[in-house]
Design a protein around this motif. Structure first.
Motif, mmCIF file in Angstrom:
data_model
loop_
_atom_site.group_PDB
_atom_site.id
_atom_site.type_symbol
_atom_site.label_atom_id
_atom_site.label_comp_id
_atom_site.label_asym_id
_atom_site.label_seq_id
_atom_site.Cartn_x
_atom_site.Cartn_y
_atom_site.Cartn_z
ATOM 1 N N MET A 1 46.007 27.050 42.846
ATOM 2 C CA MET A 1 44.890 27.295 43.742
ATOM 3 C C MET A 1 44.348 28.699 43.509
ATOM 4 N N THR A 2 43.066 28.808 43.397
ATOM 5 C CA THR A 2 42.433 30.101 43.154
ATOM 6 C C THR A 2 42.406 30.916 44.439
ATOM 7 N N SER A 3 42.692 32.204 44.307
ATOM 8 C CA SER A 3 42.682 33.114 45.450
ATOM 9 C C SER A 3 41.271 33.250 46.027
ATOM 10 N N PRO A 4 41.154 33.278 47.354
ATOM 11 C CA PRO A 4 39.839 33.489 47.967
ATOM 12 C C PRO A 4 39.242 34.859 47.607
ATOM 13 N N LEU A 5 40.087 35.802 47.193
ATOM 14 C CA LEU A 5 39.568 37.115 46.792
ATOM 15 C C LEU A 5 38.613 36.987 45.606
ATOM 16 N N TYR A 6 38.883 36.023 44.721
ATOM 17 C CA TYR A 6 38.132 35.933 43.484
ATOM 18 C C TYR A 6 36.666 35.559 43.673
ATOM 19 N N ALA A 18 28.706 41.371 40.336
ATOM 20 C CA ALA A 18 29.912 40.751 39.787
ATOM 21 C C ALA A 18 30.656 40.084 40.938
ATOM 22 N N GLU A 19 31.831 39.591 40.639
ATOM 23 C CA GLU A 19 32.741 39.057 41.656
ATOM 24 C C GLU A 19 34.119 39.649 41.396
ATOM 25 N N PHE A 20 34.928 39.704 42.436
ATOM 26 C CA PHE A 20 36.290 40.179 42.251
ATOM 27 C C PHE A 20 37.022 39.285 41.243
ATOM 28 N N LEU A 130 47.456 46.796 46.308
ATOM 29 C CA LEU A 130 47.877 46.250 45.027
ATOM 30 C C LEU A 130 47.849 44.729 45.101
ATOM 31 N N VAL A 131 47.055 44.122 44.228
ATOM 32 C CA VAL A 131 46.859 42.682 44.196
ATOM 33 C C VAL A 131 47.560 42.125 42.966
ATOM 34 N N ARG A 132 48.364 41.089 43.174
ATOM 35 C CA ARG A 132 49.070 40.429 42.062
ATOM 36 C C ARG A 132 48.092 39.677 41.164
ATOM 37 N N ARG A 133 48.605 39.234 40.032
ATOM 38 C CA ARG A 133 47.806 38.465 39.074
ATOM 39 C C ARG A 133 47.240 37.186 39.690
ATOM 40 N N ASP A 134 47.923 36.638 40.703
ATOM 41 C CA ASP A 134 47.460 35.393 41.333
ATOM 42 C C ASP A 134 46.468 35.635 42.470
#
Length: 161
Positions: A1-6, A18-20, A130-134
């Motif tokens: 599942m893609t993170s809502p941050l993206y 751009a987008e995160f 700090l945001v993880r790779r996911d």
């Protein structure tokens, strides 16, 4: 599942949209920055951290903010020039944004809501998320924790592993 941050939109320091999500798959440290703050010297340490870990999938996103003591009064072009010439900053900078209050940038609304407790307001310049790779938030560090702090470095290494 893609993170809502993206899916969160960003305006970069040069005005491009751009987008995160441009950081998807990478560990990212999001830092609200200011050029006239007692913590401004952290730019040098952030750039060093960026240089040390970038090849391993680490990014830093600087988000200039003028909400704490009016310590980032410049326009985006001035901020970019200051960061580049004074500290050799090469990591990406967003456009100047609000990180608290009614006009809080959506990225900061999501980051501050990501804690286990109720959302915690950003307290000052150079607070670090700090945001993880996911796309999940791994850690949050207050302004006084510098980029060379052992706990912060350990968290970065955990995030990129």
């Amino acid at each position: 599942m893609t993170s809502p941050l993206y899916g969160i939109p960003l305006t970069m320091n040069d005005g491009t949209e751009a987008e995160f999500g441009q950081f998807e798959g990478k560990a990212v440290m999001v830092v609200n920055v200011a050029s006239k703050c007692g913590h401004t010297k952290q730019y040098a340490g952030l750039e060093e951290l960026y240089g040390r870990y970038r090849a391993r999938g680490f990014e830093i996103l600087g988000v200039p903010c003028n909400q704490f003591g009016g310590q980032e009064p410049g326009e985006d072009a001035d901020i970019a020039e200051f960061c580049s010439t004074t500290y050799g900053v090469t990591f990406p900078l967003a456009a100047k944004s609000k990180v608290v209050g009614k006009e809080q940038h959506p990225l900061y609304a999501a980051l501050t809501a990501a804690g286990e407790d109720a959302p915690q307001r950003v307290k000052w310049n150079f607070e670090k998320f700090l945001v993880r790779r996911d796309g999940s938030v791994l850690a949050r560090f207050p302004s006084a924790v510098g980029p060379d702090d052992a706990e912060l470095i350990e968290a970065v290494e955990d995030a990129i592993s």
